[in-house]
Design a protein around this motif. Structure first.
Motif, PDB file in Angstrom:
ATOM      1  N   GLY A 102      28.352  88.937  52.406  1.00 28.29           N
ATOM      2  CA  GLY A 102      28.482  89.418  53.194  1.00 28.29           C
ATOM      3  C   GLY A 102      27.282  89.863  53.497  1.00 28.29           C
ATOM      4  O   GLY A 102      26.614  89.568  54.373  1.00 28.29           O
ATOM      5  N   SER A 105      21.839  86.758  52.734  1.00 31.42           N
ATOM      6  CA  SER A 105      21.709  84.718  53.989  1.00 31.42           C
ATOM      7  C   SER A 105      21.766  83.616  52.974  1.00 31.42           C
ATOM      8  O   SER A 105      21.667  84.070  51.877  1.00 31.42           O
ATOM      9  N   SER A 121      26.175  79.841  54.308  1.00 30.22           N
ATOM     10  CA  SER A 121      26.657  81.364  53.585  1.00 30.22           C
ATOM     11  C   SER A 121      27.993  81.046  54.265  1.00 30.22           C
ATOM     12  O   SER A 121      28.106  80.788  55.509  1.00 30.22           O
ATOM     13  N   HIS A 123      31.042  83.732  54.956  1.00 27.06           N
ATOM     14  CA  HIS A 123      31.924  85.001  54.100  1.00 27.06           C
ATOM     15  C   HIS A 123      33.496  84.970  55.846  1.00 27.06           C
ATOM     16  O   HIS A 123      33.095  85.376  56.567  1.00 27.06           O
ATOM     17  N   PHE A 144      32.428  84.078  59.134  1.00 23.82           N
ATOM     18  CA  PHE A 144      31.158  84.457  59.889  1.00 23.82           C
ATOM     19  C   PHE A 144      30.443  83.441  58.759  1.00 23.82           C
ATOM     20  O   PHE A 144      30.589  83.284  57.410  1.00 23.82           O
ATOM     21  N   GLU A 146      26.286  81.138  58.367  1.00 23.69           N
ATOM     22  CA  GLU A 146      24.819  80.747  58.974  1.00 23.69           C
ATOM     23  C   GLU A 146      24.387  79.073  57.799  1.00 23.69           C
ATOM     24  O   GLU A 146      25.030  79.465  56.648  1.00 23.69           O
ATOM     25  N   ILE A 169      26.220  83.034  62.556  1.00 23.30           N
ATOM     26  CA  ILE A 169      26.053  84.668  62.707  1.00 23.30           C
ATOM     27  C   ILE A 169      24.352  83.966  62.106  1.00 23.30           C
ATOM     28  O   ILE A 169      23.857  83.138  60.931  1.00 23.30           O
ATOM     29  N   GLY A 171      20.992  84.574  59.563  1.00 21.30           N
ATOM     30  CA  GLY A 171      21.093  84.708  58.381  1.00 21.30           C
ATOM     31  C   GLY A 171      20.287  86.022  58.197  1.00 21.30           C
ATOM     32  O   GLY A 171      21.019  87.052  57.307  1.00 21.30           O
ATOM     33  N   LYS A 173      20.137  88.921  60.002  1.00 30.35           N
ATOM     34  CA  LYS A 173      20.898  90.189  60.295  1.00 30.35           C
ATOM     35  C   LYS A 173      22.378  90.278  59.687  1.00 30.35           C
ATOM     36  O   LYS A 173      23.262  90.880  59.976  1.00 30.35           O
ATOM     37  N   LYS A 174      22.590  89.678  58.612  1.00 29.34           N
ATOM     38  CA  LYS A 174      23.855  89.410  57.648  1.00 29.34           C
ATOM     39  C   LYS A 174      23.890  90.979  57.435  1.00 29.34           C
ATOM     40  O   LYS A 174      25.423  91.374  56.798  1.00 29.34           O
ATOM     41  N   TYR A 177      25.250  93.358  59.780  1.00 33.18           N
ATOM     42  CA  TYR A 177      27.121  93.649  59.745  1.00 33.18           C
ATOM     43  C   TYR A 177      28.147  93.382  59.008  1.00 33.18           C
ATOM     44  O   TYR A 177      28.874  94.262  58.765  1.00 33.18           O
ATOM     45  N   HIS A 178      26.807  93.330  57.579  1.00 29.68           N
ATOM     46  CA  HIS A 178      27.356  93.882  56.056  1.00 29.68           C
ATOM     47  C   HIS A 178      27.717  94.804  56.651  1.00 29.68           C
ATOM     48  O   HIS A 178      28.495  95.961  56.226  1.00 29.68           O
TER      49      HIS A 178
END
Length: 288
Positions: A102, A105, A121, A123, A144, A146, A169, A171, A173-174, A177-178
């Motif tokens: 998560g 990227s 990826s 998640h 999600f 990418e 999403i 990559g 910015k993951k 998100y996580h």
């Protein structure tokens, strides 16, 4: 991509790997192989996936038997797995690899991309305490994805078959998100554990608080977090907050949790204009 024609392989026979393989198999995908260095994990995978999925300790066998390969190991090992596979294959053209982290990227899979593979990826946004819970939770999860163009197209279709809804999403910015996922899941458990520790002193379990927790989550789902906030902070009740802080003497960890989250709640009260600036400053001073 027709599900019956795509061969899926899984590297890593943990909770995520087995639940992914099980769900995709149920949806009609050809799950051909799952690999793990742990004999116990492979035996557990066999119990869920049956006899028609090959089990192996060799990751390269999974790659040879599949078109789409998911690397479902812990985040720490994803890059090592990618580098190991890149060393064993001169060309991976036509293969699609994804990992299930998560936080990271698809750049972790750069060694495989250098060998001609497409990478991405995927998640599932869900908590997986065990395999059975993972399988049940997968169906409710938002997924999600990418990656590069080819991988992204395949992963969007996988995601639609795995969970409730799929999102793309970026990559880079993951990690945000996580971080958000950790706040609403892992750290929620930490908050509830803090409450349990306090409740032990008055011989109460957490169970009577479940309806309160569930109603709060229902309100947030319906209205959002900001308008759902109630309690002494949003009312500007400094006397009650002062009593709370007094009760937390000798409990440094719980006091810090209370203080920090109360400052967040105070910012929410400010945004809602529920208390005046003078009371906000008084409350902020109390929480320092």
């Amino acid at each position: 991509m027709e599900s019956q024609k795509v061969r899926v392989g899984i590297v890593g026979a943990g909770k995520v790997g087995i639940s992914l393989a099980f769900t995709l198999k149920q949806k009609g995908f050809s799950v051909t192989c799952i690999s793990s260095r742990s004999a116990d994990s492979l035996e557990r995978a066999k119990a869920y996936l049956g006899q028609d999925v090959s089990l192996t300790e060799r990751n390269e066998e999974t790659v040879e038997r599949a078109d789409v390969i998911g690397i479902t190991t812990q985040d720490t090992y994803i890059r090592d797995v990618a580098e190991g596979l890149a060393q064993r294959f001169q060309s991976l053209s036509g293969k699609i690899f994804f990992h299930t982290s998560g936080a990271h990227s698809s750049s972790l899979l750069a060694p495989l991309k250098e060998r001609g593979a497409s990478v991405g990826s995927l998640h599932p946004l869900q908590t997986f305490p065990d395999v059975d819970a993972a399988i049940r939770g997968m169906r409710k999860a938002y997924v999600f994805v990418e990656g590069d163009e080819e991988a992204r197209g395949v992963l969007l279709k996988l995601g639609k078959n795995l969970g409730k809804r799929v999102y793309e999403i970026e990559g880079e910015k993951k990690i945000l998100y996580h971080l958000s996922a950790v706040l609403v899941c892992n750290l929620l458990c930490a908050i509830l554990y803090s409450a349990e520790r306090i409740l032990e002193e008055i011989d109460l379990p957490l169970e009577p608080f479940f309806p309160l927790i569930e109603t709060t989550l229902s309100n947030v789902k319906r209205k959002g977090a900001l308008p759902s906030l109630t309690g002494p902070i949003v009312r500007g009740d400094t006397k009650t907050v002062e009593l709370h802080i007094e009760a937390l003497k000798g409990k440094a960890l719980e006091r810090e949790v209370y203080r920090t989250l109360s400052l967040v709640a105070l910012e929410m009260a400010k945004q809602r204009c529920s208390i005046d600036e003078e009371r906000i400053e008084e409350m902020r001073e109390l929480l320092r």
